[in-house]
Write a protein that holds these residues in place. Structure first.
Motif, short mmCIF file in Angstrom:
data_model
loop_
_atom_site.label_atom_id
_atom_site.label_comp_id
_atom_site.label_asym_id
_atom_site.label_seq_id
_atom_site.Cartn_x
_atom_site.Cartn_y
_atom_site.Cartn_z
N GLU A 292 0.82 -1.21 0.00
CA GLU A 292 0.00 0.00 0.00
C GLU A 292 0.86 1.27 0.00
O GLU A 292 0.49 2.26 -0.64
CB GLU A 292 -0.94 0.00 1.21
CG GLU A 292 -2.06 -1.02 1.14
CD GLU A 292 -3.03 -0.73 0.00
OE1 GLU A 292 -3.22 0.45 -0.32
OE2 GLU A 292 -3.56 -1.70 -0.57
N LEU A 293 1.97 1.24 0.70
CA LEU A 293 2.86 2.40 0.69
C LEU A 293 3.41 2.66 -0.71
O LEU A 293 3.53 3.81 -1.15
CB LEU A 293 4.01 2.19 1.66
CG LEU A 293 3.80 2.64 3.10
CD1 LEU A 293 5.02 2.33 3.94
CD2 LEU A 293 3.48 4.12 3.16
N ILE A 294 3.72 1.60 -1.43
CA ILE A 294 4.22 1.75 -2.80
C ILE A 294 3.15 2.38 -3.69
O ILE A 294 3.45 3.18 -4.58
CB ILE A 294 4.67 0.40 -3.35
CG1 ILE A 294 5.94 -0.06 -2.65
CG2 ILE A 294 4.91 0.45 -4.86
CD1 ILE A 294 6.43 -1.43 -3.05
N GLN A 295 1.88 2.07 -3.42
CA GLN A 295 0.80 2.58 -4.26
C GLN A 295 0.39 4.00 -3.89
O GLN A 295 0.01 4.78 -4.78
CB GLN A 295 -0.43 1.65 -4.15
CG GLN A 295 -0.19 0.26 -4.72
CD GLN A 295 -1.44 -0.58 -4.70
OE1 GLN A 295 -2.32 -0.49 -5.55
NE2 GLN A 295 -1.55 -1.44 -3.70
N CYS A 296 0.46 4.35 -2.62
CA CYS A 296 -0.05 5.66 -2.21
C CYS A 296 1.03 6.72 -2.10
O CYS A 296 0.72 7.91 -1.97
CB CYS A 296 -0.81 5.55 -0.89
SG CYS A 296 0.23 5.30 0.58
N ASN A 297 2.30 6.35 -2.14
CA ASN A 297 3.39 7.32 -2.00
C ASN A 297 4.36 7.14 -3.17
O ASN A 297 5.11 6.16 -3.23
CB ASN A 297 4.12 7.12 -0.67
CG ASN A 297 5.08 8.25 -0.36
OD1 ASN A 297 5.77 8.75 -1.24
ND2 ASN A 297 5.13 8.66 0.90
N LYS A 298 4.37 8.07 -4.10
CA LYS A 298 5.24 7.99 -5.27
C LYS A 298 6.71 8.10 -4.89
O LYS A 298 7.57 7.48 -5.52
CB LYS A 298 4.86 9.07 -6.28
CG LYS A 298 3.51 8.88 -6.93
CD LYS A 298 3.23 9.96 -7.96
CE LYS A 298 1.88 9.74 -8.62
NZ LYS A 298 1.59 10.79 -9.64
N ASN A 299 6.99 8.90 -3.88
CA ASN A 299 8.38 9.04 -3.43
C ASN A 299 8.92 7.72 -2.88
O ASN A 299 10.05 7.32 -3.17
CB ASN A 299 8.49 10.13 -2.37
CG ASN A 299 8.11 11.49 -2.90
OD1 ASN A 299 8.56 11.92 -3.96
ND2 ASN A 299 7.25 12.19 -2.18
N PHE A 300 8.09 7.05 -2.09
CA PHE A 300 8.49 5.76 -1.54
C PHE A 300 8.62 4.73 -2.66
O PHE A 300 9.56 3.91 -2.66
CB PHE A 300 7.47 5.29 -0.51
CG PHE A 300 7.83 4.01 0.19
CD1 PHE A 300 8.79 4.00 1.19
CD2 PHE A 300 7.21 2.82 -0.16
CE1 PHE A 300 9.12 2.82 1.83
CE2 PHE A 300 7.55 1.64 0.47
CZ PHE A 300 8.51 1.64 1.48
N LYS A 301 7.72 4.77 -3.62
CA LYS A 301 7.79 3.85 -4.76
C LYS A 301 9.08 4.06 -5.55
O LYS A 301 9.77 3.08 -5.90
CB LYS A 301 6.57 4.06 -5.66
CG LYS A 301 6.57 3.23 -6.93
CD LYS A 301 5.33 3.53 -7.75
CE LYS A 301 5.32 2.74 -9.05
NZ LYS A 301 4.11 3.02 -9.86
N ASN A 302 9.41 5.30 -5.84
CA ASN A 302 10.64 5.59 -6.58
C ASN A 302 11.88 5.15 -5.80
O ASN A 302 12.85 4.66 -6.39
CB ASN A 302 10.71 7.07 -6.91
CG ASN A 302 9.63 7.51 -7.87
OD1 ASN A 302 9.13 6.72 -8.67
ND2 ASN A 302 9.23 8.77 -7.79
N TYR A 303 11.85 5.33 -4.48
CA TYR A 303 12.98 4.94 -3.66
C TYR A 303 13.17 3.42 -3.69
O TYR A 303 14.30 2.92 -3.89
CB TYR A 303 12.77 5.41 -2.22
CG TYR A 303 13.79 4.89 -1.25
CD1 TYR A 303 15.06 5.46 -1.16
CD2 TYR A 303 13.49 3.81 -0.42
CE1 TYR A 303 16.00 4.97 -0.27
CE2 TYR A 303 14.42 3.32 0.47
CZ TYR A 303 15.68 3.91 0.54
OH TYR A 303 16.61 3.42 1.41
N VAL A 304 12.08 2.68 -3.53
CA VAL A 304 12.17 1.21 -3.52
C VAL A 304 12.58 0.69 -4.89
O VAL A 304 13.46 -0.17 -5.02
CB VAL A 304 10.83 0.60 -3.07
CG1 VAL A 304 10.87 -0.93 -3.18
CG2 VAL A 304 10.50 1.00 -1.65
#
Length: 374
Positions: free
Chosen positions: A117-129
């Protein structure tokens, strides 16, 4: 709170109780807060906390292998997955490789869902991962599927969630492009259990994350029994991982290897060989799954022929496997056509009998009427 957004149909009570004014919109504050995190140290803290928790079973397995007194340790499950599933007519060869698997925490499904869910709701976190941590994350997720899918306690909950999570991740071209990097030797030798390593890889420096995932997936398909819930997901992973081309971006500063290794190519061909028998292809589901792998091979060879030259070499070397597959498909097609012909002939015979009965019945009625008049 972060996983389940506030449904719009269930917010009327907020206005009726004057909790919100008519002009205000209801927001999930927890989801909104996590969606606004952007500092790299915050994102790193969250991900490292999650991945360390998910890596605990592998870390404990490594410790179990290194500890000569591991039989005396009480934090290991005394029963392996193969023992648990022996009475259910299913077993996993990967689980039998080690005497026992570390027990999982009941919080593991929650952590996986939270991370997704964090990957889906936070673009910054998605880009980091996606930019820094995705290869190790996929290897960890595959470890759970490969070695814990035999546990009925986790099969219908945790394992299914991870299966769908991996499909979501491998369907992104940025993610699969990151898998073309060579695997970190320190990570491979010190953080993976021996039973999760590639046995024939003499030099891990030549092994990419994609090669590792493909080989492990293919070994699971070849060695383990078919499971209608879990096994189809492995074919989806192969479809996403086989046809990959390196992203042409000027900002790439890491070494990549877009060519499939010989071992991974051979593993793919071995999967085709296993699912090429007539007994297997009589099952429509397995036939569709094999077609998915063949399509992935065709995409890779036709669209990225330079990156697939090793795969083409292995296919040419083992041409007889594909010739046998073609003959099996033709024989099944012939059987299907013969069954259709016999079924049509049977239907024609029934229609002829019905028509004969119809033509005979008016004649008898006329005879009866004439005899009555006479």
């Amino acid at each position: 709170m972060i996983v389940y957004p506030l449904p719009t149909s269930d917010t009327k009570f907020l206005y009726s109780l004057n909790i919100l004014s008519n002009n205000e919109k209801a927001h999930n504050l927890v989801r909104s807060y996590f969606g606004r995190l952007h500092k790299e140290n915050e994102l790193s803290f969250i991900f490292v906390s999650f991945i360390n928790f998910l890596n605990k079973p592998m870390d404990q397995a490594v410790e179990n292998e290194l500890n000569p007194f591991n039989l005396l340790k009480s934090n290991f499950s005394p029963t392996s997955a193969s023992n648990l599933t022996s009475g259910l007519n299913s077993s996993t060869s990967s689980s039998s490789a080690n005497s026992s698997l570390p027990a999982l925490s009941s919080w593991t499904p929650e952590i996986v869902i939270f991370l997704w869910e964090l990957i889906q709701c936070n673009k910054n976190f998605k880009n980091y991962v996606y930019s820094k941590k995705i290869p190790e994350l996929l290897i960890t997720l595959l470890y759970y599927i490969k070695h814990y899918k035999g546990f009925e306690l986790w099969k219908s909950s945790l394992i299914r969630i991870i299966c769908y999570f991996m499909i979501y991740l491998t369907s992104d071209e940025i993610v699969v492009a990151k898998l073309l990097t060579p695997i970190n030797p320190n990570y491979y030798h010190n953080h993976l259990p021996n039973f999760y390593k590639i046995s024939t890889s003499n030099q891990s420096n030549n092994l990419t994350y994609r090669d590792f995932l493909i080989i492990q997936i293919c070994n699971t398909l070849i060695d383990d029994e078919f499971d209608t819930i879990i096994t189809p997901n492995f074919f989806e992973y192969l479809y996403n991982l086989i046809p990959i081309k390196e992203l042409e971006t000027p900002t790439v500063h890491y070494k990549t290897k877009s060519i499939l290794s010989y071992h991974s190519s051979l593993s793919i061909v071995n999967v085709v060989a296993k699912y090429s028998t007539s007994s297997v292809l009589n099952n429509n589901l397995k036939l569709d799954l094999l077609a998915l792998v063949i399509r992935a091979i065709a995409h890779s060879c036709c669209r990225y022929h330079k990156e697939s030259r090793t795969l083409l070499y292995v296919i040419t070397k083992h041409e007889q496997i594909f010739q046998n597959l073609l003959s099996v498909i033709e024989s099944l097609k012939l059987e299907t056509e013969l069954d259709d012909i016999q079924e049509n002939e049977h239907e024609d015979d029934e229609e002829n009998e019905e028509s004969d009965n119809r033509t005979e019945s008016p004649g008898t009625d006329d005879t009866r009427s004439q005899s009555t008049v006479g």
